[in-house]
Design a protein around this motif. Structure first.
Motif, PDB file in Angstrom:
ATOM      1  N   CYS A  92      45.655  39.544  44.245  1.00 35.68           N
ATOM      2  CA  CYS A  92      46.290  39.122  42.994  1.00 35.68           C
ATOM      3  C   CYS A  92      47.231  37.961  43.261  1.00 35.68           C
ATOM      4  O   CYS A  92      48.016  37.989  44.210  1.00 35.68           O
ATOM      5  CB  CYS A  92      47.095  40.272  42.401  1.00 35.68           C
ATOM      6  N   VAL A 104      49.801  46.645  39.778  1.00 27.80           N
ATOM      7  CA  VAL A 104      49.255  45.956  40.945  1.00 27.80           C
ATOM      8  C   VAL A 104      50.273  44.903  41.364  1.00 27.80           C
ATOM      9  O   VAL A 104      50.636  44.040  40.575  1.00 27.80           O
ATOM     10  CB  VAL A 104      47.893  45.285  40.632  1.00 27.80           C
ATOM     11  N   GLU A 108      48.459  42.071  46.393  1.00 27.96           N
ATOM     12  CA  GLU A 108      47.688  43.281  46.694  1.00 27.96           C
ATOM     13  C   GLU A 108      46.199  42.960  46.731  1.00 27.96           C
ATOM     14  O   GLU A 108      45.691  42.205  45.906  1.00 27.96           O
ATOM     15  CB  GLU A 108      47.972  44.369  45.660  1.00 27.96           C
ATOM     16  N   GLN A 109      45.505  43.557  47.705  1.00 30.28           N
ATOM     17  CA  GLN A 109      44.079  43.309  47.869  1.00 30.28           C
ATOM     18  C   GLN A 109      43.247  44.286  47.056  1.00 30.28           C
ATOM     19  O   GLN A 109      43.619  45.438  46.886  1.00 30.28           O
ATOM     20  CB  GLN A 109      43.682  43.429  49.341  1.00 30.28           C
ATOM     21  N   GLY A 110      42.129  43.788  46.561  1.00 32.37           N
ATOM     22  CA  GLY A 110      41.188  44.609  45.818  1.00 32.37           C
ATOM     23  C   GLY A 110      39.771  44.149  46.087  1.00 32.37           C
ATOM     24  O   GLY A 110      39.549  43.197  46.836  1.00 32.37           O
ATOM     25  N   PHE A 128      41.718  48.205  42.667  1.00 29.14           N
ATOM     26  CA  PHE A 128      42.964  48.095  43.422  1.00 29.14           C
ATOM     27  C   PHE A 128      43.466  49.508  43.664  1.00 29.14           C
ATOM     28  O   PHE A 128      43.701  50.242  42.700  1.00 29.14           O
ATOM     29  CB  PHE A 128      44.034  47.308  42.646  1.00 29.14           C
TER      30      PHE A 128
END
Length: 147
Positions: A92, A104, A108-110, A128
């Protein structure tokens, strides 16, 4: 069986092609060719007497990959690739909130789980921390670029 594509014809793959275990030097599931990539028909054959398989040479990677006819599009067909593809790891650009609650965090990784969402196909379903969100392409950056 009538073949749709001729030797030397340039075609586009309509979906990401992953190793099904038949490509030496790659693990099963590794991305071989990203959706939207173009290549040239080198050869054509029949698999199990019912499926037409094209050997497509992708000059950008140097790979020759077997593709089923339904995975290919003529180069003249309209194409909207989108910014991300299924399975891409993203982060993000800024925090995402529902109401006043940040759900989120920025950075942050998703992972992309569905593509081409929204009226202009510019948003994606992203997981996420085990939760699914529909996120605009402009709110994310690509973290990994598969081969």
């Amino acid at each position: 069986m009538k073949r749709q594509y001729a030797f030397g014809e340039e075609v586009r793959v309509s979906r990401t092609i992953r190793n099904d275990g038949t490509m030496p030097g790659y693990r099963r599931g590794d991305v071989l060719v990203r959706r939207g990539s173009t290549g040239f028909v080198r050869e054509c054959g029949i698999f199990l007497m019912e499926k037409v398989i094209y050997h497509i040479h992708f000059p950008d990677s140097g790979l020759i990959v077997g593709c089923r006819e339904q995975e290919l599009l003529p180069l003249s067909a309209p194409w909207h690739a989108g910014q991300f593809q299924y399975g891409d790891t993203v982060a993000c650009r800024h925090a995402l909130a529902i109401g006043d609650d940040i759900v989120v965090a920025a950075g942050e990784q998703g992972q992309i789980t569905a593509t081409g969402q929204g009226e202009d196909a510019d948003s994606y379903t992203v997981t996420f921390s085990g939760r699914w969100f529909q996120v605009s392409a402009s709110a994310m950056i690509l973290l990994e670029t598969p081969q």
